[in-house]
Design an enzyme around this catalytic site. Structure first.
Site, PDB file in Angstrom:
ATOM      1  N   SER A  54      -7.161   0.991  -4.541  1.00 27.10           N
ATOM      2  CA  SER A  54      -6.003   1.606  -3.901  1.00 27.10           C
ATOM      3  C   SER A  54      -5.126   2.304  -4.928  1.00 27.10           C
ATOM      4  O   SER A  54      -4.399   3.241  -4.584  1.00 27.10           O
ATOM      5  CB  SER A  54      -5.164   0.543  -3.183  1.00 27.10           C
ATOM      6  N   GLU A 100       0.799  -1.218   0.000  1.00 26.66           N
ATOM      7  CA  GLU A 100       0.000   0.000   0.000  1.00 26.66           C
ATOM      8  C   GLU A 100       0.834   1.272   0.000  1.00 26.66           C
ATOM      9  O   GLU A 100       0.583   2.196  -0.779  1.00 26.66           O
ATOM     10  CB  GLU A 100      -0.937  -0.003   1.215  1.00 26.66           C
ATOM     11  N   ASP A 119       0.756   3.921  -3.255  1.00 27.57           N
ATOM     12  CA  ASP A 119       0.255   5.294  -3.178  1.00 27.57           C
ATOM     13  C   ASP A 119       1.350   6.298  -3.506  1.00 27.57           C
ATOM     14  O   ASP A 119       1.137   7.240  -4.280  1.00 27.57           O
ATOM     15  CB  ASP A 119      -0.291   5.572  -1.776  1.00 27.57           C
TER      16      ASP A 119
END
Length: 614
Positions: free
Chosen positions: A522, A308, A312
Protein backbone atom coordinates in the site's frame (compact mmCIF):
# COMPACT_ATOMS: atom_id res chain seq x y z
CA UNK A 1 -5.39 4.36 -37.06
CA UNK A 2 -6.35 8.01 -36.63
CA UNK A 3 -9.67 9.57 -35.72
CA UNK A 4 -11.13 9.51 -39.25
CA UNK A 5 -10.36 5.80 -39.56
CA UNK A 6 -11.76 5.19 -36.10
CA UNK A 7 -14.99 6.98 -37.00
CA UNK A 8 -15.30 4.90 -40.16
CA UNK A 9 -14.86 1.68 -38.26
CA UNK A 10 -17.46 2.64 -35.66
CA UNK A 11 -19.93 3.65 -38.41
CA UNK A 12 -19.42 0.30 -40.11
CA UNK A 13 -19.88 -1.78 -36.97
CA UNK A 14 -22.92 0.25 -35.91
CA UNK A 15 -24.66 -0.01 -39.28
CA UNK A 16 -23.96 -3.71 -39.45
CA UNK A 17 -25.96 -4.19 -36.24
CA UNK A 18 -28.56 -1.50 -36.79
CA UNK A 19 -31.49 -3.85 -37.32
CA UNK A 20 -32.27 -5.57 -34.00
CA UNK A 21 -33.23 -9.20 -34.00
CA UNK A 22 -36.61 -9.20 -32.29
CA UNK A 23 -36.95 -12.10 -29.92
CA UNK A 24 -39.57 -12.08 -27.22
CA UNK A 25 -38.34 -14.82 -24.91
CA UNK A 26 -36.40 -18.03 -24.50
CA UNK A 27 -35.84 -20.56 -21.69
CA UNK A 28 -33.54 -19.61 -18.83
CA UNK A 29 -30.17 -21.34 -18.60
CA UNK A 30 -27.29 -20.91 -16.15
CA UNK A 31 -25.01 -18.13 -17.35
CA UNK A 32 -22.38 -18.39 -14.62
CA UNK A 33 -21.35 -20.49 -11.64
CA UNK A 34 -18.55 -19.57 -9.29
CA UNK A 35 -17.28 -21.56 -6.32
CA UNK A 36 -17.70 -19.79 -3.00
CA UNK A 37 -14.24 -19.14 -1.48
CA UNK A 38 -13.65 -21.14 1.72
CA UNK A 39 -13.26 -17.93 3.74
CA UNK A 40 -16.99 -17.25 3.17
CA UNK A 41 -19.91 -19.24 4.59
CA UNK A 42 -23.69 -19.00 4.33
CA UNK A 43 -25.36 -17.77 7.49
CA UNK A 44 -28.92 -17.44 6.23
CA UNK A 45 -31.27 -16.20 3.57
CA UNK A 46 -30.88 -12.73 2.12
CA UNK A 47 -33.58 -10.30 3.15
CA UNK A 48 -35.92 -9.97 0.18
CA UNK A 49 -36.18 -6.21 0.68
CA UNK A 50 -32.41 -5.65 0.71
CA UNK A 51 -31.53 -3.39 -2.22
CA UNK A 52 -28.81 -4.37 -4.69
CA UNK A 53 -27.27 -1.91 -7.12
CA UNK A 54 -27.11 -4.21 -10.11
CA UNK A 55 -24.55 -3.52 -12.79
CA UNK A 56 -25.11 -5.27 -16.08
CA UNK A 57 -22.10 -5.33 -18.37
CA UNK A 58 -23.21 -5.61 -21.99
CA UNK A 59 -20.99 -7.25 -24.59
CA UNK A 60 -18.70 -4.55 -25.96
CA UNK A 61 -17.76 -4.04 -29.59
CA UNK A 62 -14.29 -3.85 -31.14
CA UNK A 63 -12.27 -5.13 -28.19
CA UNK A 64 -9.45 -6.32 -30.46
CA UNK A 65 -9.32 -2.93 -32.16
CA UNK A 66 -9.11 -1.17 -28.80
CA UNK A 67 -6.33 -3.50 -27.66
CA UNK A 68 -4.40 -2.68 -30.84
CA UNK A 69 -4.81 1.02 -30.09
CA UNK A 70 -3.51 0.64 -26.54
CA UNK A 71 -0.42 -1.30 -27.57
CA UNK A 72 0.42 1.10 -30.38
CA UNK A 73 0.01 4.33 -28.40
CA UNK A 74 1.94 2.83 -25.46
CA UNK A 75 4.89 1.41 -27.42
CA UNK A 76 7.78 3.91 -27.82
CA UNK A 77 8.83 2.06 -30.95
CA UNK A 78 5.54 2.66 -32.74
CA UNK A 79 4.77 5.68 -34.92
CA UNK A 80 1.54 6.30 -32.96
CA UNK A 81 3.26 6.38 -29.56
CA UNK A 82 1.60 8.94 -27.29
CA UNK A 83 -1.42 9.50 -29.58
CA UNK A 84 -3.91 8.58 -26.88
CA UNK A 85 -7.63 8.35 -27.57
CA UNK A 86 -10.23 10.62 -26.00
CA UNK A 87 -12.98 9.30 -23.74
CA UNK A 88 -15.44 9.87 -26.56
CA UNK A 89 -13.35 7.86 -29.02
CA UNK A 90 -13.04 4.97 -26.58
CA UNK A 91 -16.77 5.04 -25.87
CA UNK A 92 -17.54 4.96 -29.58
CA UNK A 93 -15.28 1.93 -30.04
CA UNK A 94 -16.67 -0.20 -27.22
CA UNK A 95 -20.38 0.72 -27.55
CA UNK A 96 -22.48 -2.47 -27.77
CA UNK A 97 -24.33 -3.41 -30.93
CA UNK A 98 -27.83 -1.97 -31.23
CA UNK A 99 -29.20 -5.51 -31.09
CA UNK A 100 -27.57 -6.08 -27.71
CA UNK A 101 -28.93 -2.91 -26.16
CA UNK A 102 -32.41 -3.51 -27.55
CA UNK A 103 -32.74 -7.09 -26.36
CA UNK A 104 -31.42 -6.48 -22.85
CA UNK A 105 -33.52 -3.38 -22.18
CA UNK A 106 -36.59 -5.21 -23.55
CA UNK A 107 -35.93 -8.05 -21.08
CA UNK A 108 -35.68 -5.55 -18.24
CA UNK A 109 -38.96 -3.90 -19.25
CA UNK A 110 -40.66 -7.28 -19.22
CA UNK A 111 -39.68 -7.50 -15.55
CA UNK A 112 -40.98 -4.05 -14.74
CA UNK A 113 -37.61 -2.25 -14.90
CA UNK A 114 -38.40 0.69 -17.15
CA UNK A 115 -35.80 3.34 -16.28
CA UNK A 116 -32.33 1.77 -16.26
CA UNK A 117 -29.31 4.08 -16.19
CA UNK A 118 -26.87 3.77 -19.09
CA UNK A 119 -23.16 4.57 -19.05
CA UNK A 120 -21.91 7.04 -21.70
CA UNK A 121 -20.71 4.11 -23.84
CA UNK A 122 -24.02 2.30 -23.22
CA UNK A 123 -21.99 -0.75 -22.20
CA UNK A 124 -23.14 -0.72 -18.57
CA UNK A 125 -26.71 -0.70 -17.30
CA UNK A 126 -27.34 0.26 -13.67
CA UNK A 127 -30.53 -0.67 -11.80
CA UNK A 128 -31.28 -0.55 -8.07
CA UNK A 129 -33.62 -3.43 -7.22
CA UNK A 130 -34.52 -5.47 -4.12
CA UNK A 131 -33.21 -9.00 -3.73
CA UNK A 132 -36.66 -10.41 -4.53
CA UNK A 133 -36.65 -8.72 -7.94
CA UNK A 134 -33.03 -9.76 -8.62
CA UNK A 135 -33.91 -13.38 -7.86
CA UNK A 136 -36.79 -13.20 -10.31
CA UNK A 137 -34.66 -11.49 -12.95
CA UNK A 138 -31.77 -13.95 -12.72
CA UNK A 139 -33.67 -17.10 -11.72
CA UNK A 140 -31.50 -17.55 -8.64
CA UNK A 141 -31.51 -17.37 -4.86
CA UNK A 142 -29.37 -14.94 -2.91
CA UNK A 143 -27.92 -15.77 0.51
CA UNK A 144 -26.32 -13.85 3.34
CA UNK A 145 -22.61 -14.79 3.50
CA UNK A 146 -20.16 -13.98 6.26
CA UNK A 147 -16.38 -13.78 5.93
CA UNK A 148 -14.00 -15.11 8.55
CA UNK A 149 -13.16 -11.49 9.36
CA UNK A 150 -16.81 -10.81 10.19
CA UNK A 151 -17.78 -8.84 7.08
CA UNK A 152 -21.03 -9.61 5.26
CA UNK A 153 -22.21 -9.82 1.66
CA UNK A 154 -25.35 -10.84 -0.17
CA UNK A 155 -24.36 -13.11 -3.05
CA UNK A 156 -25.30 -16.21 -4.99
CA UNK A 157 -23.23 -19.09 -6.34
CA UNK A 158 -24.88 -19.03 -9.77
CA UNK A 159 -27.24 -17.00 -11.91
CA UNK A 160 -29.16 -17.51 -15.13
CA UNK A 161 -30.40 -15.57 -18.13
CA UNK A 162 -32.75 -16.33 -21.01
CA UNK A 163 -30.65 -18.25 -23.50
CA UNK A 164 -30.95 -15.63 -26.22
CA UNK A 165 -29.26 -13.05 -23.93
CA UNK A 166 -26.18 -15.10 -23.08
CA UNK A 167 -24.19 -13.73 -26.02
CA UNK A 168 -25.20 -10.15 -25.21
CA UNK A 169 -24.30 -9.97 -21.49
CA UNK A 170 -20.76 -10.35 -20.17
CA UNK A 171 -21.29 -9.88 -16.45
CA UNK A 172 -23.89 -8.98 -13.84
CA UNK A 173 -22.85 -8.00 -10.32
CA UNK A 174 -23.34 -8.27 -7.43
CA UNK A 175 -23.97 -11.96 -7.99
CA UNK A 176 -21.06 -14.42 -7.77
CA UNK A 177 -18.19 -12.07 -6.94
CA UNK A 178 -16.70 -12.46 -3.47
CA UNK A 179 -14.01 -9.87 -4.11
CA UNK A 180 -13.08 -7.92 -0.98
CA UNK A 181 -11.43 -4.54 -1.39
CA UNK A 182 -8.85 -5.55 1.20
CA UNK A 183 -6.23 -3.04 2.23
CA UNK A 184 -2.65 -3.91 1.33
CA UNK A 185 -1.16 -2.51 4.55
CA UNK A 186 0.45 -5.43 6.32
CA UNK A 187 1.14 -3.68 9.58
CA UNK A 188 -2.54 -3.28 10.30
CA UNK A 189 -3.36 -6.95 9.84
CA UNK A 190 -5.27 -8.30 12.87
CA UNK A 191 -2.84 -11.16 13.41
CA UNK A 192 0.29 -9.02 13.25
CA UNK A 193 2.17 -9.57 16.49
CA UNK A 194 4.19 -6.39 16.07
CA UNK A 195 2.71 -3.21 17.50
CA UNK A 196 2.21 -1.49 14.20
CA UNK A 197 2.16 2.16 15.21
CA UNK A 198 5.14 3.59 16.99
CA UNK A 199 5.95 7.13 18.19
CA UNK A 200 8.81 8.51 16.13
CA UNK A 201 12.12 9.70 17.58
CA UNK A 202 12.30 13.53 17.39
CA UNK A 203 15.16 13.55 14.87
CA UNK A 204 12.87 11.95 12.27
CA UNK A 205 10.14 14.58 12.53
CA UNK A 206 11.94 17.08 10.33
CA UNK A 207 14.25 16.94 7.30
CA UNK A 208 17.86 16.01 7.85
CA UNK A 209 20.48 18.78 7.90
CA UNK A 210 22.57 16.77 5.44
CA UNK A 211 20.47 16.50 2.25
CA UNK A 212 21.74 14.03 -0.32
CA UNK A 213 23.57 11.84 2.21
CA UNK A 214 21.53 8.65 1.96
CA UNK A 215 23.21 6.84 4.83
CA UNK A 216 22.54 9.80 7.13
CA UNK A 217 18.95 10.26 5.96
CA UNK A 218 17.61 6.69 5.75
CA UNK A 219 17.00 4.43 8.72
CA UNK A 220 15.82 0.84 8.35
CA UNK A 221 13.23 1.32 11.10
CA UNK A 222 11.81 4.65 9.90
CA UNK A 223 11.53 5.33 6.17
CA UNK A 224 10.89 9.06 6.02
CA UNK A 225 9.66 11.12 3.11
CA UNK A 226 13.08 12.71 2.74
CA UNK A 227 14.63 9.25 2.55
CA UNK A 228 12.24 8.18 -0.23
CA UNK A 229 12.74 11.39 -2.21
CA UNK A 230 16.50 11.09 -1.88
CA UNK A 231 16.62 7.36 -2.59
CA UNK A 232 14.58 7.69 -5.78
CA UNK A 233 16.13 10.94 -6.94
CA UNK A 234 13.13 13.30 -6.88
CA UNK A 235 14.25 15.60 -4.07
CA UNK A 236 15.84 18.23 -6.32
CA UNK A 237 13.14 18.24 -8.98
CA UNK A 238 10.74 21.19 -9.06
CA UNK A 239 7.53 20.44 -11.00
CA UNK A 240 7.04 22.92 -13.83
CA UNK A 241 3.43 22.43 -14.96
CA UNK A 242 1.50 21.21 -11.89
CA UNK A 243 -1.70 22.74 -13.21
CA UNK A 244 -1.53 20.54 -16.35
CA UNK A 245 -0.62 17.33 -14.57
CA UNK A 246 -2.53 15.32 -11.96
CA UNK A 247 -2.43 12.16 -9.87
CA UNK A 248 -5.27 10.47 -8.01
CA UNK A 249 -5.73 7.72 -5.42
CA UNK A 250 -8.74 5.54 -4.61
CA UNK A 251 -10.27 4.83 -1.20
CA UNK A 252 -12.77 2.18 -0.10
CA UNK A 253 -14.08 0.65 3.14
CA UNK A 254 -14.93 4.03 4.66
CA UNK A 255 -11.40 5.36 4.20
CA UNK A 256 -10.50 8.85 3.06
CA UNK A 257 -7.68 11.34 3.61
CA UNK A 258 -7.97 13.05 6.98
CA UNK A 259 -7.01 16.64 6.23
CA UNK A 260 -5.71 17.31 9.73
CA UNK A 261 -3.37 14.30 9.48
CA UNK A 262 -2.24 15.43 6.02
CA UNK A 263 -1.48 18.90 7.37
CA UNK A 264 0.53 17.55 10.32
CA UNK A 265 2.47 15.23 8.01
CA UNK A 266 3.30 17.94 5.50
CA UNK A 267 4.23 20.45 8.21
CA UNK A 268 6.66 17.90 9.60
CA UNK A 269 8.08 16.48 6.38
CA UNK A 270 7.26 18.86 3.48
CA UNK A 271 6.37 22.22 5.08
CA UNK A 272 6.19 24.09 1.78
CA UNK A 273 3.30 21.80 0.75
CA UNK A 274 1.21 22.06 3.93
CA UNK A 275 -1.21 24.58 2.41
CA UNK A 276 -2.70 21.94 0.12
CA UNK A 277 -4.06 19.83 2.99
CA UNK A 278 -7.45 21.55 3.01
CA UNK A 279 -7.65 22.30 -0.71
CA UNK A 280 -7.42 19.09 -2.73
CA UNK A 281 -10.73 17.56 -3.88
CA UNK A 282 -12.16 14.34 -2.44
CA UNK A 283 -14.81 12.97 -4.81
CA UNK A 284 -17.47 10.91 -3.04
CA UNK A 285 -19.04 8.04 -4.99
CA UNK A 286 -22.14 6.08 -4.06
CA UNK A 287 -22.76 7.32 -0.57
CA UNK A 288 -19.16 7.47 0.64
CA UNK A 289 -18.62 9.66 3.70
CA UNK A 290 -15.75 12.11 3.99
CA UNK A 291 -14.78 11.36 7.59
CA UNK A 292 -12.92 14.40 8.91
CA UNK A 293 -13.85 14.17 12.60
CA UNK A 294 -10.79 14.00 14.84
CA UNK A 295 -10.78 10.54 16.41
CA UNK A 296 -8.02 8.73 18.24
CA UNK A 297 -6.48 5.50 16.98
CA UNK A 298 -8.71 3.29 19.14
CA UNK A 299 -11.90 5.01 17.96
CA UNK A 300 -10.83 4.80 14.32
CA UNK A 301 -9.93 1.13 14.59
CA UNK A 302 -13.29 0.41 16.24
CA UNK A 303 -14.97 1.85 13.14
CA UNK A 304 -12.76 -0.25 10.86
CA UNK A 305 -10.92 2.86 9.65
CA UNK A 306 -7.22 2.27 9.51
CA UNK A 307 -4.44 4.12 7.67
CA UNK A 308 -5.03 3.58 3.97
CA UNK A 309 -6.40 6.99 3.04
CA UNK A 310 -3.76 8.89 4.97
CA UNK A 311 -0.94 6.65 3.73
CA UNK A 312 -1.78 7.08 0.05
CA UNK A 313 -2.44 10.81 0.28
CA UNK A 314 0.61 11.66 2.36
CA UNK A 315 3.08 9.77 0.20
CA UNK A 316 1.66 10.99 -3.11
CA UNK A 317 1.45 14.64 -2.05
CA UNK A 318 4.77 14.49 -0.23
CA UNK A 319 6.62 13.18 -3.28
CA UNK A 320 4.80 14.89 -6.16
CA UNK A 321 3.77 18.30 -4.74
CA UNK A 322 2.75 20.74 -6.21
CA UNK A 323 1.36 18.36 -8.84
CA UNK A 324 -2.45 18.43 -8.72
CA UNK A 325 -3.76 15.76 -6.36
CA UNK A 326 -7.24 14.30 -5.91
CA UNK A 327 -8.88 11.23 -4.43
CA UNK A 328 -12.03 9.19 -4.87
CA UNK A 329 -13.82 7.69 -1.87
CA UNK A 330 -16.21 4.95 -2.91
CA UNK A 331 -18.87 3.78 -0.51
CA UNK A 332 -21.76 1.41 -0.90
CA UNK A 333 -24.30 2.02 -3.59
CA UNK A 334 -27.43 3.90 -2.56
CA UNK A 335 -30.08 3.15 -1.62
CA UNK A 336 -28.77 0.91 1.16
CA UNK A 337 -31.02 -0.18 4.00
CA UNK A 338 -29.32 -2.06 6.87
CA UNK A 339 -31.28 -4.99 8.23
CA UNK A 340 -30.69 -7.82 10.64
CA UNK A 341 -29.57 -10.16 7.89
CA UNK A 342 -27.24 -7.70 6.19
CA UNK A 343 -26.08 -5.05 8.67
CA UNK A 344 -23.29 -3.80 6.44
CA UNK A 345 -23.24 -2.72 2.83
CA UNK A 346 -22.97 -5.64 0.44
CA UNK A 347 -22.77 -4.00 -2.96
CA UNK A 348 -19.72 -3.94 -5.25
CA UNK A 349 -17.89 -0.66 -4.53
CA UNK A 350 -14.87 -1.55 -6.64
CA UNK A 351 -16.91 -1.90 -9.80
CA UNK A 352 -18.79 1.26 -8.82
CA UNK A 353 -15.53 3.24 -8.91
CA UNK A 354 -14.45 1.86 -12.27
CA UNK A 355 -17.74 2.60 -14.03
CA UNK A 356 -17.75 6.06 -12.45
CA UNK A 357 -14.31 7.05 -13.74
CA UNK A 358 -14.90 5.53 -17.17
CA UNK A 359 -17.89 7.85 -17.47
CA UNK A 360 -15.71 10.93 -16.84
CA UNK A 361 -13.88 12.60 -19.70
CA UNK A 362 -11.28 14.35 -17.53
CA UNK A 363 -9.12 12.19 -15.27
CA UNK A 364 -5.65 12.39 -13.67
CA UNK A 365 -2.82 11.05 -15.80
CA UNK A 366 -1.82 8.65 -12.98
CA UNK A 367 -4.08 6.64 -10.66
CA UNK A 368 -2.86 4.50 -7.76
CA UNK A 369 -4.90 1.89 -5.89
CA UNK A 370 -3.82 -0.10 -2.84
CA UNK A 371 -6.64 -2.63 -2.57
CA UNK A 372 -7.01 -6.16 -3.90
CA UNK A 373 -7.94 -9.77 -3.16
CA UNK A 374 -7.24 -13.31 -4.30
CA UNK A 375 -7.89 -13.67 -8.02
CA UNK A 376 -10.05 -16.74 -7.47
CA UNK A 377 -12.39 -14.76 -5.20
CA UNK A 378 -14.01 -13.33 -8.33
CA UNK A 379 -15.46 -15.07 -11.39
CA UNK A 380 -13.48 -14.81 -14.59
CA UNK A 381 -16.22 -12.74 -16.24
CA UNK A 382 -15.89 -10.07 -13.55
CA UNK A 383 -12.09 -10.04 -13.62
CA UNK A 384 -11.96 -9.83 -17.41
CA UNK A 385 -14.49 -7.02 -17.66
CA UNK A 386 -12.77 -4.99 -14.92
CA UNK A 387 -9.40 -5.61 -16.56
CA UNK A 388 -10.80 -4.45 -19.89
CA UNK A 389 -11.91 -1.28 -18.11
CA UNK A 390 -8.29 -0.64 -17.20
CA UNK A 391 -7.39 -1.19 -20.85
CA UNK A 392 -9.86 1.57 -21.72
CA UNK A 393 -8.09 3.89 -19.30
CA UNK A 394 -4.76 2.94 -20.85
CA UNK A 395 -6.08 3.86 -24.28
CA UNK A 396 -6.83 7.31 -22.89
CA UNK A 397 -3.23 7.75 -21.71
CA UNK A 398 -3.79 7.04 -18.03
CA UNK A 399 -1.24 5.08 -15.98
CA UNK A 400 -3.07 2.70 -13.62
CA UNK A 401 -0.97 1.28 -10.78
CA UNK A 402 -1.92 -1.32 -8.16
CA UNK A 403 -0.16 -2.66 -5.11
CA UNK A 404 0.80 -6.30 -5.69
CA UNK A 405 -0.50 -7.49 -2.30
CA UNK A 406 0.96 -8.41 1.06
CA UNK A 407 0.52 -12.19 1.13
CA UNK A 408 3.40 -13.11 -1.16
CA UNK A 409 2.33 -16.12 -3.21
CA UNK A 410 -0.61 -16.69 -0.83
CA UNK A 411 -1.47 -16.53 2.84
CA UNK A 412 -0.23 -19.54 4.78
CA UNK A 413 -2.93 -22.15 5.23
CA UNK A 414 -5.15 -20.86 2.41
CA UNK A 415 -3.28 -22.00 -0.68
CA UNK A 416 -5.86 -24.28 -2.23
CA UNK A 417 -8.20 -24.11 -5.21
CA UNK A 418 -11.77 -22.96 -4.57
CA UNK A 419 -13.07 -25.66 -6.90
CA UNK A 420 -10.88 -28.47 -5.58
CA UNK A 421 -9.95 -28.04 -1.89
CA UNK A 422 -7.37 -30.85 -2.22
CA UNK A 423 -5.41 -29.02 -4.93
CA UNK A 424 -2.54 -27.00 -3.50
CA UNK A 425 -1.70 -23.88 -5.50
CA UNK A 426 -0.21 -20.42 -5.22
CA UNK A 427 -2.87 -17.70 -5.09
CA UNK A 428 -2.38 -14.84 -7.54
CA UNK A 429 -3.91 -11.48 -6.59
CA UNK A 430 -6.39 -9.37 -8.52
CA UNK A 431 -6.33 -6.69 -9.95
CA UNK A 432 -2.52 -6.93 -9.72
CA UNK A 433 -2.70 -9.85 -12.17
CA UNK A 434 -4.47 -7.78 -14.85
CA UNK A 435 -2.09 -7.21 -17.80
CA UNK A 436 -3.41 -3.64 -18.30
CA UNK A 437 -2.21 -2.33 -14.94
CA UNK A 438 1.27 -1.75 -13.54
CA UNK A 439 1.67 -3.88 -10.43
CA UNK A 440 4.01 -2.62 -7.69
CA UNK A 441 5.83 -4.89 -5.23
CA UNK A 442 7.55 -3.94 -1.98
CA UNK A 443 11.17 -3.46 -0.93
CA UNK A 444 13.10 -2.62 2.23
CA UNK A 445 16.60 -1.39 3.16
CA UNK A 446 18.53 1.10 1.05
CA UNK A 447 22.10 0.22 0.10
CA UNK A 448 21.08 -1.99 -1.58
CA UNK A 449 17.32 -2.43 -1.50
CA UNK A 450 16.01 -5.99 -1.15
CA UNK A 451 12.60 -7.63 -1.45
CA UNK A 452 10.64 -7.00 1.72
CA UNK A 453 10.48 -10.04 4.00
CA UNK A 454 8.52 -8.87 7.06
CA UNK A 455 5.45 -9.69 4.97
CA UNK A 456 5.13 -11.30 1.57
CA UNK A 457 5.31 -8.83 -1.28
CA UNK A 458 2.57 -9.98 -3.67
CA UNK A 459 4.03 -12.13 -6.44
CA UNK A 460 3.11 -14.70 -9.00
CA UNK A 461 1.36 -15.60 -12.21
CA UNK A 462 -2.28 -15.22 -13.15
CA UNK A 463 -4.64 -18.12 -13.64
CA UNK A 464 -7.08 -15.90 -15.54
CA UNK A 465 -4.90 -13.81 -17.86
CA UNK A 466 -2.35 -15.16 -20.29
CA UNK A 467 1.15 -13.75 -20.48
CA UNK A 468 1.09 -10.52 -22.54
CA UNK A 469 3.53 -10.25 -25.42
CA UNK A 470 5.31 -7.28 -23.86
CA UNK A 471 6.69 -9.44 -21.03
CA UNK A 472 7.43 -12.68 -22.86
CA UNK A 473 11.22 -12.27 -22.94
CA UNK A 474 11.37 -11.09 -19.33
CA UNK A 475 9.34 -13.98 -17.93
CA UNK A 476 11.07 -16.62 -19.99
CA UNK A 477 14.40 -15.24 -18.81
CA UNK A 478 13.22 -15.60 -15.21
CA UNK A 479 12.08 -19.17 -15.73
CA UNK A 480 15.50 -19.99 -17.13
CA UNK A 481 16.97 -18.89 -13.79
CA UNK A 482 14.56 -20.62 -11.39
CA UNK A 483 14.08 -23.83 -13.36
CA UNK A 484 11.34 -26.11 -12.03
CA UNK A 485 11.06 -24.35 -8.67
CA UNK A 486 7.47 -24.81 -7.40
CA UNK A 487 6.47 -26.59 -10.61
CA UNK A 488 2.76 -27.34 -10.62
CA UNK A 489 1.87 -24.67 -8.06
CA UNK A 490 1.50 -21.81 -10.52
CA UNK A 491 0.51 -21.13 -14.12
CA UNK A 492 3.66 -20.87 -16.23
CA UNK A 493 1.71 -19.30 -19.11
CA UNK A 494 0.01 -16.63 -16.99
CA UNK A 495 0.66 -12.90 -16.72
CA UNK A 496 3.56 -12.44 -14.31
CA UNK A 497 3.58 -9.73 -11.67
CA UNK A 498 4.68 -7.39 -10.19
CA UNK A 499 6.15 -5.17 -12.88
CA UNK A 500 8.09 -2.81 -10.61
CA UNK A 501 8.64 -2.14 -6.90
CA UNK A 502 9.18 0.57 -4.28
CA UNK A 503 9.76 0.96 -0.55
CA UNK A 504 7.04 -0.57 1.63
CA UNK A 505 8.48 -1.63 4.95
CA UNK A 506 8.43 1.05 7.69
CA UNK A 507 7.08 4.12 5.93
CA UNK A 508 6.54 7.12 8.18
CA UNK A 509 3.05 8.61 8.08
CA UNK A 510 0.70 10.60 10.33
CA UNK A 511 -2.47 8.86 11.43
CA UNK A 512 -4.94 9.89 14.14
CA UNK A 513 -2.67 12.82 14.90
CA UNK A 514 0.38 10.65 15.61
CA UNK A 515 3.58 10.20 13.60
CA UNK A 516 3.76 6.44 13.08
CA UNK A 517 5.11 3.80 10.72
CA UNK A 518 3.27 1.39 8.45
CA UNK A 519 4.32 -1.29 5.99
CA UNK A 520 2.86 -2.96 2.94
CA UNK A 521 2.68 -2.58 -0.81
CA UNK A 522 0.00 0.00 0.00
CA UNK A 523 3.00 2.28 0.46
CA UNK A 524 4.81 0.98 -2.62
CA UNK A 525 2.13 1.75 -5.21
CA UNK A 526 1.54 5.44 -4.32
CA UNK A 527 5.31 5.94 -4.06
CA UNK A 528 6.01 4.61 -7.56
CA UNK A 529 2.94 6.40 -8.91
CA UNK A 530 4.13 9.74 -7.50
CA UNK A 531 7.50 9.33 -9.21
CA UNK A 532 5.74 8.62 -12.51
CA UNK A 533 3.65 11.76 -12.00
CA UNK A 534 6.88 13.77 -11.83
CA UNK A 535 8.18 12.10 -15.00
CA UNK A 536 4.91 13.14 -16.65
CA UNK A 537 5.50 16.70 -15.46
CA UNK A 538 8.86 16.76 -17.22
CA UNK A 539 7.25 15.44 -20.41
CA UNK A 540 4.25 17.78 -20.40
CA UNK A 541 6.49 20.77 -19.71
CA UNK A 542 8.29 19.99 -22.97
CA UNK A 543 5.12 19.52 -24.98
CA UNK A 544 5.16 15.74 -24.79
CA UNK A 545 2.17 13.53 -23.87
CA UNK A 546 2.03 11.72 -20.54
CA UNK A 547 3.41 8.19 -20.40
CA UNK A 548 0.01 6.48 -20.28
CA UNK A 549 -0.04 2.68 -19.97
CA UNK A 550 3.44 2.01 -18.62
CA UNK A 551 4.18 -1.65 -19.23
CA UNK A 552 5.18 -1.68 -22.94
CA UNK A 553 7.51 1.25 -22.18
CA UNK A 554 9.01 -0.45 -19.12
CA UNK A 555 9.47 -3.89 -20.67
CA UNK A 556 10.55 -2.34 -23.96
CA UNK A 557 13.66 -0.74 -22.47
CA UNK A 558 12.80 1.70 -19.68
CA UNK A 559 13.54 -1.09 -17.20
CA UNK A 560 17.17 -0.01 -17.55
CA UNK A 561 16.18 3.14 -15.64
CA UNK A 562 15.10 1.09 -12.61
CA UNK A 563 17.18 -0.15 -9.69
CA UNK A 564 17.37 -3.90 -10.12
CA UNK A 565 16.58 -5.81 -6.91
CA UNK A 566 18.45 -9.10 -6.72
CA UNK A 567 18.00 -10.25 -3.12
CA UNK A 568 15.05 -11.50 -1.08
CA UNK A 569 11.93 -13.48 -1.90
CA UNK A 570 8.17 -13.19 -1.76
CA UNK A 571 7.36 -15.91 0.85
CA UNK A 572 3.83 -17.26 1.38
CA UNK A 573 2.00 -20.59 1.16
CA UNK A 574 4.41 -21.92 3.79
CA UNK A 575 7.28 -21.47 1.34
CA UNK A 576 10.05 -19.00 0.63
CA UNK A 577 8.13 -17.92 -2.49
CA UNK A 578 9.59 -16.61 -5.71
CA UNK A 579 13.15 -15.31 -5.39
CA UNK A 580 14.52 -12.01 -6.61
CA UNK A 581 16.95 -12.38 -9.51
CA UNK A 582 18.97 -10.22 -11.86
CA UNK A 583 16.54 -8.61 -14.28
CA UNK A 584 12.79 -9.14 -14.01
CA UNK A 585 11.56 -11.38 -11.22
CA UNK A 586 8.21 -12.33 -9.74
CA UNK A 587 8.66 -10.43 -6.48
CA UNK A 588 10.08 -6.99 -7.37
CA UNK A 589 9.51 -6.91 -11.14
CA UNK A 590 12.23 -4.84 -12.79
CA UNK A 591 12.94 -2.92 -9.60
CA UNK A 592 12.53 0.49 -8.01
CA UNK A 593 12.49 3.97 -9.61
CA UNK A 594 15.46 6.14 -10.45
CA UNK A 595 13.83 9.44 -11.36
CA UNK A 596 16.69 10.91 -13.37
CA UNK A 597 17.09 7.81 -15.48
CA UNK A 598 13.34 7.49 -15.96
CA UNK A 599 13.14 11.02 -17.33
CA UNK A 600 15.95 10.16 -19.71
CA UNK A 601 14.12 7.01 -20.78
CA UNK A 602 10.89 8.98 -21.22
CA UNK A 603 12.65 11.31 -23.66
CA UNK A 604 14.32 8.29 -25.29
CA UNK A 605 17.74 9.79 -24.71
CA UNK A 606 19.14 7.24 -22.31
CA UNK A 607 20.78 10.16 -20.54
CA UNK A 608 19.66 10.71 -16.92
CA UNK A 609 18.05 14.03 -16.06
CA UNK A 610 20.39 16.26 -14.06
CA UNK A 611 18.50 19.52 -14.42
CA UNK A 612 17.17 21.47 -17.37
CA UNK A 613 19.45 23.56 -19.55
CA UNK A 614 17.54 25.94 -21.78
Amino acid sequence: MRVSQLAGLVAFTSSAAAAPTLRSSSPYAVKERHAVPPSWSVVGEAAKSHVLNMQIGLKQSNRDVLEQHVIEVSDPGHARYGQHLSAEEVNALVAPAADTLHLVTKWLREHGITEPQLSPAKDWIHVAIPVAKAEELLNTTYSHFKHVDGSDVVRTAEWSLPEHLHEHVDVIQPTTSFFKTSRQSNDIAPDDSERWWQPMPPQYHHPSPTPGNLSAICNASFTTLECIRTLYGTIDYVPQVPEKNAIGVTDYLGETQNRSDIEIYLNDFRPEAAGVAYKFPITLINGAVDQQTRLNATELAARGLIVEGDLDGELVIGISWPTTFMSWATGGSPPYNPDLATPTNTNEPYLEWLTYVLANSSLPQVISTSYGDDEQSVPYSYAKRVCDGFMQLGARGISVLFSSGDAGVGSNGTCFSNTDPTKAMFLPAFPASCPWVTSVGGTKDFQPEVAVSRFGSGAGFSNYFGRPAYQTAAVEGYFAKIGDLYAGLYNTTGRGYPDVAAQGNHDVIVWAGNVTTVGGTSASSPTFAAVIALVNDALIARGRPALGFLNPWIYGGAYRALNDITSGSSIGCNSSGFPAEVGWDAVTGYGTPNFGKLVGAAFHTGVPWTGWSE
